[in-house]
Design a protein around this motif. Structure first.
Motif, PDB file in Angstrom:
ATOM      1  N   ASP A 219      -6.980   5.995  -6.842  1.00 59.19           N
ATOM      2  CA  ASP A 219      -6.247   4.640  -6.240  1.00 59.19           C
ATOM      3  C   ASP A 219      -5.638   4.973  -5.157  1.00 59.19           C
ATOM      4  O   ASP A 219      -5.491   4.190  -4.223  1.00 59.19           O
ATOM      5  CB  ASP A 219      -5.411   4.281  -7.551  1.00 59.19           C
ATOM      6  CG  ASP A 219      -6.326   3.811  -8.686  1.00 59.19           C
ATOM      7  OD1 ASP A 219      -7.466   3.466  -8.533  1.00 59.19           O
ATOM      8  OD2 ASP A 219      -5.478   3.738  -9.664  1.00 59.19           O
ATOM      9  N   MET A 220      -5.159   6.246  -5.007  1.00 55.93           N
ATOM     10  CA  MET A 220      -4.250   6.596  -3.804  1.00 55.93           C
ATOM     11  C   MET A 220      -5.174   6.343  -2.653  1.00 55.93           C
ATOM     12  O   MET A 220      -4.623   5.809  -1.409  1.00 55.93           O
ATOM     13  CB  MET A 220      -3.690   8.099  -3.919  1.00 55.93           C
ATOM     14  CG  MET A 220      -2.708   8.191  -3.166  1.00 55.93           C
ATOM     15  SD  MET A 220      -1.972   9.505  -3.989  1.00 55.93           S
ATOM     16  CE  MET A 220      -0.506  10.182  -2.671  1.00 55.93           C
TER      17      MET A 220
ATOM     18  N   GLN B 209      -6.344   9.372 -10.579  1.00 56.36           N
ATOM     19  CA  GLN B 209      -5.304   9.062  -9.911  1.00 56.36           C
ATOM     20  C   GLN B 209      -5.361   8.892  -8.509  1.00 56.36           C
ATOM     21  O   GLN B 209      -5.005   8.106  -7.618  1.00 56.36           O
ATOM     22  CB  GLN B 209      -3.930   9.863 -10.366  1.00 56.36           C
ATOM     23  CG  GLN B 209      -3.551   9.828 -11.718  1.00 56.36           C
ATOM     24  CD  GLN B 209      -2.539  10.913 -12.060  1.00 56.36           C
ATOM     25  OE1 GLN B 209      -2.900  12.004 -12.015  1.00 56.36           O
ATOM     26  NE2 GLN B 209      -1.629  10.535 -12.695  1.00 56.36           N
ATOM     27  N   VAL B 210      -5.880  10.121  -7.817  1.00 54.46           N
ATOM     28  CA  VAL B 210      -6.135  10.282  -6.334  1.00 54.46           C
ATOM     29  C   VAL B 210      -6.892   8.971  -5.726  1.00 54.46           C
ATOM     30  O   VAL B 210      -6.854   8.864  -4.742  1.00 54.46           O
ATOM     31  CB  VAL B 210      -6.514  11.543  -5.879  1.00 54.46           C
ATOM     32  CG1 VAL B 210      -6.681  11.694  -4.313  1.00 54.46           C
ATOM     33  CG2 VAL B 210      -5.563  12.678  -6.486  1.00 54.46           C
TER      34      VAL B 210
ATOM     35  N   TRP C  83      -5.538   2.808  -1.572  1.00 54.32           N
ATOM     36  CA  TRP C  83      -4.403   2.359  -0.703  1.00 54.32           C
ATOM     37  C   TRP C  83      -4.218   2.883   0.565  1.00 54.32           C
ATOM     38  O   TRP C  83      -3.483   2.221   1.521  1.00 54.32           O
ATOM     39  CB  TRP C  83      -3.000   2.491  -1.656  1.00 54.32           C
ATOM     40  CG  TRP C  83      -3.192   1.595  -2.992  1.00 54.32           C
ATOM     41  CD1 TRP C  83      -3.285   1.908  -4.229  1.00 54.32           C
ATOM     42  CD2 TRP C  83      -2.762   0.243  -2.920  1.00 54.32           C
ATOM     43  NE1 TRP C  83      -3.099   0.901  -4.967  1.00 54.32           N
ATOM     44  CE2 TRP C  83      -3.306  -0.227  -4.066  1.00 54.32           C
ATOM     45  CE3 TRP C  83      -2.687  -0.776  -1.969  1.00 54.32           C
ATOM     46  CZ2 TRP C  83      -2.777  -1.630  -4.650  1.00 54.32           C
ATOM     47  CZ3 TRP C  83      -2.482  -2.071  -2.476  1.00 54.32           C
ATOM     48  CH2 TRP C  83      -2.372  -2.410  -3.721  1.00 54.32           C
ATOM     49  N   GLY C  84      -4.366   4.221   0.607  1.00 57.41           N
ATOM     50  CA  GLY C  84      -4.224   4.933   1.754  1.00 57.41           C
ATOM     51  C   GLY C  84      -4.993   4.432   2.949  1.00 57.41           C
ATOM     52  O   GLY C  84      -4.573   4.383   4.222  1.00 57.41           O
TER      53      GLY C  84
ATOM     54  N   ILE D 228       1.146   4.043  -2.868  1.00 54.41           N
ATOM     55  CA  ILE D 228       0.861   5.594  -2.596  1.00 54.41           C
ATOM     56  C   ILE D 228       2.024   6.302  -3.311  1.00 54.41           C
ATOM     57  O   ILE D 228       1.519   7.460  -3.598  1.00 54.41           O
ATOM     58  CB  ILE D 228       0.904   5.704  -1.011  1.00 54.41           C
ATOM     59  CG1 ILE D 228      -0.673   5.222  -0.351  1.00 54.41           C
ATOM     60  CG2 ILE D 228       0.589   7.169  -0.620  1.00 54.41           C
ATOM     61  CD1 ILE D 228      -0.821   4.872   0.998  1.00 54.41           C
TER      62      ILE D 228
ATOM     63  N   ILE E 178       1.903   6.537  -6.982  1.00 54.78           N
ATOM     64  CA  ILE E 178       1.040   7.531  -7.497  1.00 54.78           C
ATOM     65  C   ILE E 178       1.202   8.971  -7.119  1.00 54.78           C
ATOM     66  O   ILE E 178       0.922  10.052  -7.942  1.00 54.78           O
ATOM     67  CB  ILE E 178      -0.448   7.206  -6.919  1.00 54.78           C
ATOM     68  CG1 ILE E 178      -0.942   5.998  -7.319  1.00 54.78           C
ATOM     69  CG2 ILE E 178      -1.558   8.196  -7.332  1.00 54.78           C
ATOM     70  CD1 ILE E 178      -2.037   5.236  -6.576  1.00 54.78           C
TER      71      ILE E 178
ATOM     72  N   ALA F 271       0.957  -1.132   0.106  1.00 59.91           N
ATOM     73  CA  ALA F 271       0.051   0.008   0.099  1.00 59.91           C
ATOM     74  C   ALA F 271       0.619   1.227  -0.026  1.00 59.91           C
ATOM     75  O   ALA F 271       0.663   2.123  -0.787  1.00 59.91           O
ATOM     76  CB  ALA F 271      -0.774  -0.025   1.339  1.00 59.91           C
TER      77      ALA F 271
END
Lengths: 302, 238, 301
Positions: free
Chosen positions: C267-268, C264-265, C271-272, A97, A100, A93
């Motif tokens: 997917d972030m 894009q954000v 994951w975040g 991050i 991206i 993860a």
């Protein structure tokens, strides 16, 4: 030497840093899917240092490596008490991050009349330190191998110290190690810092050798390959991961024997190899045999 | 030296240890007896910090060790062997012992000397370079003890060190424990063979259902009817 | 019209999330029984979908035949993965198992690229009905079919686990593998059949996803592995209910993040959230230190 050979050799060298990084964590018993993040951090930071701040290469590589190590330490604070799949997923993860974040990262400035710096998805181009300072491909390749040899030597020395044995003990049975007075968390933290710094050094070299780095350069494929190299080559010695890289890139990719079918052959081979040797070619048993044989020969020679 | 006061451990609401109070003088050798599930191993786990304790305190040389991390407890001088042999199978015999040999401050040379001495005591010097996983079972038992010797503990917690061994091997292991640790090291020994306990420990504790039901000379306990009662699961005489 | 946007995003998210939930169910079954990660799960699905696509392109096979090819194809490839990456390894070689499954990921993906070399291929659409209008909200008919199929499959898997003999055997292996072997359950066979079942469920998910998109890309393998993994982890690992919750949560979260912050954000954010959950919610997860220790003690001492 011809250019193609030097390129292949340089590739082997650079990927070896990430493989060693994953290997250090494997020794401590942790599976990381995210060592590519530190490779990326090292690449971006070192690249920014030479291009944007006009630092010399050595300082830039060192700074990139330290930045990657520091990031690994911070991530370690949050993740090191996790184990197994939880640790693997947390590291993945973080790496995604970071990837991206690199896609979103734009830091452009006018350097000597050229617009330079990281430019989001397009990556960070024109990292021309080697070109500007007229290094030959052979010289850059030698720099990679000198640094790789240094890292390998340090790892081999550490493995022969008490600390190195502690690391292996923790990797095999953390609870037993803890009962024997080893502070598992702090040893793992040191391993994570070192692993991050090693990957960061590889990243810095990559950025300068390739003259560019882009977010795609450090996606999950790099991380899982790095993990696989250790398991193919063997976890008994730091030469194991290097052997893994040599087999994959050196033998299969560069010779193009199985062009177009490389992964079909390689994937099957690796699966079968792991059935026979779950901890790789140079696993602990093999390394122990080799050491004893060497010792016998030395004793006989005396 | 070891003072356990009102020690309680709970698993899912069940009291595995229900308020144990035990005092162990320095260098004492004490057997820990009791049927399966009476809390013997849980007592060891509580002392070495492997299970959370629900109440009470444990002191070693006057210093509270309950609540410390296992590695701190080990550093304070508590060594431990396991019921089912627990070794680092992928490391050499010497490397099993080396990291815990001597004190943390000792130089690597001293540590190596201490480790080699411990292997020597256990009779494993010749095997020092082979992997622990390649040792026979008897040698693995001895390696566990060698590891504890190298630690130079104030207290050894030996959990069935003769389990799975022949009679002759058991006697050897008991003799090894007896001679390998100096008069400064207290030993708590869990054993099912009362004869082995008698050979090493003049005094014994008898646990049942997480309680201390007897604390007496081992020889007396052997003759005592209540021991048989506890072992064979008949009700304790009140 | 922020409220309408929110509602529409939530609705879209639930629909997409239902496909994540299906992926997570398959992942959870495999992880539960094997206690090991199958990285080749997504590529297994890719293999099934690619076989179906090839049948569609070459013979114009009808959609039900394609469905059968996808599901059976995924199940067969799943069996292959189990044979090579899981059966030969014991508990002690979990890492080797996982790395072997990664090796097969590479292998299957390259084989699939030989079957259909183009990056993007057409796939027969599930339905061509127009979207439904519910007040101000729009709902695609094929999304509705996907959601219904997810709930149906989740219900079937739950029933199967709770009520059938084989389901009972699976749960026994998940809870107490050693005890299950002692009471006479053929653990290896249970593992194999679970693998086939999970791969078939994955194939079904792959079919639904490809059919609602009316196309397949070479990214589907990687996509299925990562989305399924994240959804499984968000759901807390180990139950069908958790997998569904994790999948739907991921879908809704992504829909909102995409709307407000871009792809894009998006997917972030996913994951975040996963990182934060793992790092700062130790009590709810198995990774907590104390639990780890007691578990290890219980297992080994």
């Amino acid at each position: 030497m011809d250019g193609y050979l030097i390129t292949i050799l340089s590739n082997i060298g650079m990927v070896s840093f990430v493989a060693l990084s994953a290997y250090i964590l494997l020794l401590s018993g942790q599976i990381s899917f995210g060592q590519q993040a530190y490779f990326g951090i090292g690449a971006y930071v070192a690249g920014i240092a030479t291009v944007m701040w006009q630092w010399p290469l050595a300082g830039a590589l060192l700074f990139g490596s330290l930045a990657a190590g520091a990031a690994a330490g911070l991530v370690g604070l949050a993740t090191l008490r996790l184990s197994g799949i939880y640790f693997a997923m947390a590291t993945l993860a973080f790496a995604e991050i970071m990837r991206i974040a690199a896609e979103l990262f734009v830091y452009r400035r006018d350097i000597g009349g050229i617009e330079s710096g990281p430019d989001g998805v397009d990556g960070f181009r024109d990292i021309r330190y080697f070109f500007a300072n007229e290094f030959s491909p052979l010289e850059t390749c030698l720099i990679v191998y000198a640094l790789l040899a240094t890292v390998l030597a340090i790892l081999c020395i550490i493995e022969r110290t008490r600390a190195g044995r502690m690391l292996r003990q923790i990797g095999e049975d953390p609870l037993l190690a803890e009962v024997h007075g080893i502070n598992v968390m702090s040893v793992r933290m040191i391993a994570a810092l070192a692993a991050g710094a090693v990957a960061g050094l590889g990243g810095g070299l990559y950025a300068h050798l390739m003259t560019y780095v882009e977010p795609k350069s450090f996606d999950i494929m790099l991380g899982v390959h790095a993990l696989a190299y250790g398991l193919i080559g063997g976890l008994g010695t730091a030469f194991g991961p290097i052997l893994g890289v040599l087999i994959d890139i050196g033998l299969l990719e560069s010779t193009r024997i199985f062009h177009g079918y490389r992964m079909i052959v390689f994937g099957g081979l690796v699966a079968v190899l792991l059935i026979v040797r779950p901890r790789g070619l140079l696993d602990e048993v093999a390394v122990s045999r080799i050491r004893r044989a060497l010792r016998r020969r030395r004793d006989a020679g005396d | 030296m070891l003072e356990i006061d009102g020690l309680k451990v709970r698993f899912d609401g069940v009291e595995a240890l229900a308020g144990l109070t035990i005092s162990i003088p320095a260098g004492a050798r004490i057997g820990v007896l009791g049927p399966n599930g009476s809390g013997k191993t849980t007592l060891f786990n509580a002392i070495s910090g492997l299970v959370a304790i629900a109440g009470g305190t444990i002191r070693l040389d006057g210093r509270a060790i309950s609540g410390l991390a296992p590695h701190q407890i080990a550093a304070a001088g508590v060594a431990r062997t396991f019921q089912s042999v627990r070794l680092f199978h992928r490391l050499s015999v010497l490397d099993n012992v080396l990291p815990i040999a001597g004190t943390a401050a000792a130089g690597s040379h001293d540590a190596r000397e201490a480790a080699l001495a411990a292997l020597d005591v256990a009779g494993l010097s010749a095997q020092r370079d082979i992997l622990a996983g390649d040792l026979g079972f008897y040698d693995q038992r001895r390696l566990e003890i060698a590891r504890a010797v190298a630690q130079r503990p104030r207290l050894l917690l030996a959990d069935e060190p003769t389990g799975g061994l022949s009679q002759a091997e058991s006697d050897q292991v008991v003799a090894l424990i007896s001679r390998a640790f100096g008069p400064d090291t207290a030993i708590l020994l869990i054993e099912h063979q009362v004869a082995a306990v008698e050979a090493l420990c003049p005094r014994s504790l008898l646990l049942a259902e997480g309680r201390l039901v007897a604390d007496a000379a081992t020889s007396d306990m052997r003759r005592d009817r209540s021991l048989a009662d506890v072992y064979f699961g008949t009700r304790l005489a009140h | 019209m922020a409220a309408v946007d929110l509602a529409q995003n939530t609705l879209d998210g639930l629909m997409i999330g239902s496909s994540y939930a299906l992926l997570a169910i398959g992942f959870t079954l495999i992880f539960g029984v094997m206690r090991r990660l199958n990285l080749a799960y997504g590529p297994t699905i890719m293999a099934g979908v690619y076989l179906g696509t090839a049948a569609f392109i070459s013979f114009g096979a009808p959609i039900l035949v394609i469905l059968a090819i996808v599901v059976i194809g995924a199940a067969v490839v799943g069996l292959y993965v189990e044979r090579l990456c899981f059966r030969p390894f014991g508990e002690a070689a979990r890492t080797a198992s996982m790395v072997a499954s990664f090796a097969l990921w590479m292998q299957i993906e390259e084989a699939a690229m030989h079957l259909l070399p183009r990056h993007m291929n057409p796939f027969p659409p599930l339905l061509s009905a127009p979207p439904l209008q519910i007040g101000p909200l729009l709902l695609r008919a094929d999304h509705l079919v996907m959601l219904a199929a997810t709930l149906l499959i989740a219900g079937a898997v739950t029933y199967f686990l709770a009520r059938t003999r084989f389901g009972l055997a699976i749960r026994a292996v998940i809870d107490q593998p050693r005890a299950a072997a002692i009471v006479g359950i053929h653990v290896q066979r249970v593992m194999m059949l679970t693998f086939v079942l999970a791969s078939a469920v994955g194939g079904l998910a792959g079919f639904l996803i490809a059919a609602t998109d009316a196309q397949v890309t070479a990214m589907i393998g990687m996509w299925a592995t990562t989305k399924g993994l994240v959804a499984m982890m968000l759901g807390g690992l180990g139950s069908v209910k958790g997998a569904i919750a994790g999948g739907l949560l991921l879908g809704v979260l992504e829909a909102h993040a995409q709307w407000f912050l871009g792809p894009q954000v998006r997917d972030m954010v996913a994951w975040g959230l996963l990182f934060v959950l793992l790092a700062f919610w130790p009590g709810g997860l198995m990774g907590s230190k104390a639990l780890d220790r007691t578990m290890a003690v219980g297992r080994r001492v």
